[in-house]
Design an enzyme around this catalytic site. Structure first.
Site, mmCIF file in Angstrom:
data_model
loop_
_atom_site.group_PDB
_atom_site.id
_atom_site.type_symbol
_atom_site.label_atom_id
_atom_site.label_comp_id
_atom_site.label_asym_id
_atom_site.label_seq_id
_atom_site.Cartn_x
_atom_site.Cartn_y
_atom_site.Cartn_z
ATOM 1 N N ALA A 88 17.264 -25.096 -3.559
ATOM 2 C CA ALA A 88 16.906 -26.339 -4.243
ATOM 3 C C ALA A 88 17.753 -26.478 -5.495
ATOM 4 O O ALA A 88 18.257 -25.492 -6.035
ATOM 5 C CB ALA A 88 15.422 -26.352 -4.603
ATOM 6 N N GLU A 109 18.788 -31.919 5.794
ATOM 7 C CA GLU A 109 17.884 -30.917 5.230
ATOM 8 C C GLU A 109 16.443 -31.404 5.293
ATOM 9 O O GLU A 109 15.530 -30.635 5.605
ATOM 10 C CB GLU A 109 18.275 -30.593 3.788
ATOM 11 C CG GLU A 109 19.534 -29.749 3.670
ATOM 12 C CD GLU A 109 19.995 -29.559 2.243
ATOM 13 O OE1 GLU A 109 20.715 -28.584 1.998
ATOM 14 O OE2 GLU A 109 19.646 -30.385 1.371
#
Length: 228
Positions: A88, A109
């Site tokens: 992230a 994703e």
């Protein structure tokens, strides 16, 4: 930070990944270390019968380099993946909300993440923030022919949006899905509401705010590995 990435990648795989799983594999520098460690465990025989579903051409290359086969045909899937493992760009721990997409792969994703039973995020301490948008812009993947319309809409909302330019060649960054990316500067007060709102704009394919219903976060902070 490299050592932190290695530590969280190994911890997450040791504690969450089991043989016979269908796995989504994300994109980014932390995932590089996860793939390296997965390769070690596969070669040693401690992990068997894994199926890998990729989110980008970069991830396909890394898997190929480690001689790990991956599934290219998503149409074979008729159920959720067991786990999607990914990194992230920013993490809001209290809501388990994320910013992703600085690698330009957040559309796939999110497809992989939201079609997985669990989203497993691994991160170093620099990714933890008190409000999304503190360090990073919000990436938005936009159809090429819609970019002008979307930029106008964002300007009307008093938001600063920048067309992402490719560092390796002249011109805009083009995603694996043949779209452009706008990087939008904003502090996100309501991650779930913001994600839903921007998805209503015709021409926006995906926004890089993630609010998966079952997110597990393995991160490094205060000289130790933590979970959320």
């Amino acid at each position: 930070m490299e050592n932190q990435k290695i530590l969280v990648a190994k911890y997450a795989i040791d504690h969450y990944i089991k043989s016979n799983m269908n796995l989504g594999i994300g994109t980014g520098t932390t995932i590089y270390y996860a793939i390296k460690y997965l390769s070690e465990k596969i070669k040693s025989g401690s992990l068997k019968n894994l199926k890998f579903y990729t989110t980008s051409s970069d991830t396909k290359y890394l898997l190929s380099k480690e001689q790990i086969p991956y599934e290219s045909n998503f149409s074979k899937l008729n159920k959720n993946l067991d786990i999607a493992i990914d990194g992230a760009d920013e993490i809001l721990l209290e809501k388990k909300s994320l910013i992703k997409g600085m690698g330009g792969a957040h559309l796939m994703e999110k497809v992989i993440a939201y079609n997985s039973e669990t989203l497993l995020i691994i991160a170093d301490e620099t990714k933890i923030v008190k409000k999304l948008g503190t360090k990073m812009p919000i990436p938005i993947e936009v159809a090429q022919n819609a970019v002008g319309f979307i930029m106008t809409r964002l300007e009307e909302m008093n938001l600063e949006a920048t067309l992402r330019i490719c560092k390796e060649k002249k011109g805009p960054t083009i995603t694996d899905n043949n779209n452009y990316i706008l990087d939008v500067k904003m502090h996100v007060e309501n991650p779930e509401g913001t994600e839903k709102y921007f998805k209503l704009f015709p021409g926006i394919l995906e926004i890089g705010i993630f609010n998966h219903k079952n997110t597990r976060i393995v991160y490094y902070q205060d000289k130790q590995i933590k979970e959320a």
